[in-house]
Motif scaffolding. Structure first.
Motif, mmCIF file in Angstrom:
data_model
loop_
_atom_site.group_PDB
_atom_site.id
_atom_site.type_symbol
_atom_site.label_atom_id
_atom_site.label_comp_id
_atom_site.label_asym_id
_atom_site.label_seq_id
_atom_site.Cartn_x
_atom_site.Cartn_y
_atom_site.Cartn_z
ATOM 1 N N ASP A 37 0.747 -1.137 -0.015
ATOM 2 C CA ASP A 37 -0.132 -0.057 0.121
ATOM 3 C C ASP A 37 0.785 1.326 -0.005
ATOM 4 N N GLY A 38 2.073 1.144 -0.620
ATOM 5 C CA GLY A 38 2.866 2.416 -0.745
ATOM 6 C C GLY A 38 3.646 2.697 0.680
ATOM 7 N N ARG A 39 3.927 1.810 1.384
ATOM 8 C CA ARG A 39 4.237 1.968 2.939
ATOM 9 C C ARG A 39 5.079 0.570 3.369
ATOM 10 N N LEU A 40 6.141 1.040 4.153
ATOM 11 C CA LEU A 40 6.651 -0.213 5.054
ATOM 12 C C LEU A 40 5.811 -0.119 6.182
ATOM 13 N N GLN A 41 5.185 -1.029 6.509
ATOM 14 C CA GLN A 41 4.301 -1.118 7.892
ATOM 15 C C GLN A 41 4.497 -2.645 8.341
ATOM 16 N N GLY A 42 3.815 -2.511 9.754
ATOM 17 C CA GLY A 42 4.000 -3.942 10.315
ATOM 18 C C GLY A 42 3.496 -3.728 11.759
ATOM 19 N N VAL A 43 3.955 -4.703 12.482
ATOM 20 C CA VAL A 43 3.462 -4.815 13.906
ATOM 21 C C VAL A 43 4.969 -5.039 14.786
ATOM 22 N N VAL A 44 4.843 -4.070 15.815
ATOM 23 C CA VAL A 44 6.124 -4.253 16.547
ATOM 24 C C VAL A 44 5.684 -4.310 17.957
ATOM 25 N N SER A 45 6.300 -5.319 18.675
ATOM 26 C CA SER A 45 6.039 -5.615 20.080
ATOM 27 C C SER A 45 6.484 -4.562 21.102
ATOM 28 N N SER A 46 5.914 -4.294 22.227
ATOM 29 C CA SER A 46 6.000 -3.332 23.070
ATOM 30 C C SER A 46 7.522 -3.647 24.096
ATOM 31 N N GLY A 47 8.214 -2.986 23.961
ATOM 32 C CA GLY A 47 9.598 -3.222 25.011
ATOM 33 C C GLY A 47 9.327 -3.485 26.409
ATOM 34 N N SER A 57 4.127 2.438 10.615
ATOM 35 C CA SER A 57 4.281 2.461 9.124
ATOM 36 C C SER A 57 5.057 3.685 8.614
ATOM 37 N N VAL A 58 5.692 3.766 7.499
ATOM 38 C CA VAL A 58 6.573 4.734 6.849
ATOM 39 C C VAL A 58 6.084 4.747 5.542
ATOM 40 N N GLU A 59 5.650 6.039 4.943
ATOM 41 C CA GLU A 59 5.085 6.089 3.449
ATOM 42 C C GLU A 59 6.279 6.180 2.753
#
Length: 173
Positions: A37-47, A57-59
């Motif tokens: 979708d025109g982005r680098l995107q994902g799910v990141v665990s909380s530290g 996400s980053v467009e």
């Protein structure tokens, strides 16, 4: 189908070829990363909280970023610049897809003899990115949950009902 009317083994298979990761990843920190979708995107665990994850996400090209919890609360570290979740997302994307593919997708100019995730992250940070729209977070998190559901399936060659929309190729006699 080849000119002889016979299907190859690959054409008969119901599986798609999966491109292996550039390097092995540790899924505990970033269990889901995609270029979509025109982005680098994902799910990141909380530290700090095992029950919390962030959707980041980053467009591409503008590097507008968004980071919020799975409950749509804004990330406290994403004030005026990239947070650590975005940094972890870039690191894992480079492990998964390779630095060249990530840089090309995001339209990041990387230089040097051996560019890495830090090179990509630094090039994006240099542009002073603005905060982006968080509206895509729900879609990304939904895809992550769907991805987890597939991991729970017992390996089988039977077709999955939700995949029935894929076209099939039949040999013509």
């Amino acid at each position: 189908m080849h000119g002889s009317g016979v299907l190859s083994v690959r054409e008969k298979s119901s599986t798609a070829r999966v491109v292996p990761p550039a390097r092995p990843r540790k899924l505990a920190k970033v269990p889901f990363v995609e270029l979509a979708d025109g982005r680098l995107q994902g799910v990141v665990s909380s530290g700090s909280d095992i029950g919390r994850v962030y959707v980041s996400s980053v467009e591409a090209e503008t590097y507008a970023f968004a980071c919020s919890t799975n409950n749509n609360r804004p990330c406290g570290g994403a004030r005026g610049g990239f947070c650590n979740h975005i940094r972890a997302l870039v690191d894992e994307a480079v492990l998964q897809y390779g630095v060249e593919r990530v840089a090309r997708y995001l339209k990041v100019e990387v230089s040097g003899e051996d560019p890495d995730a830090h090179t990509v992250f630094s090039a994006m940070s240099y542009t002073r990115p603005a905060q982006g729209d968080r509206s895509a977070a729900a879609q990304v998190f939904s895809r992550f949950l769907r991805h987890l559901a597939y991991l729970e399936l017992v390996p089988d060659t039977a077709p999955l009902p939700e995949m029935q929309w894929f076209p099939t190729t039949r040999a013509v006699a």
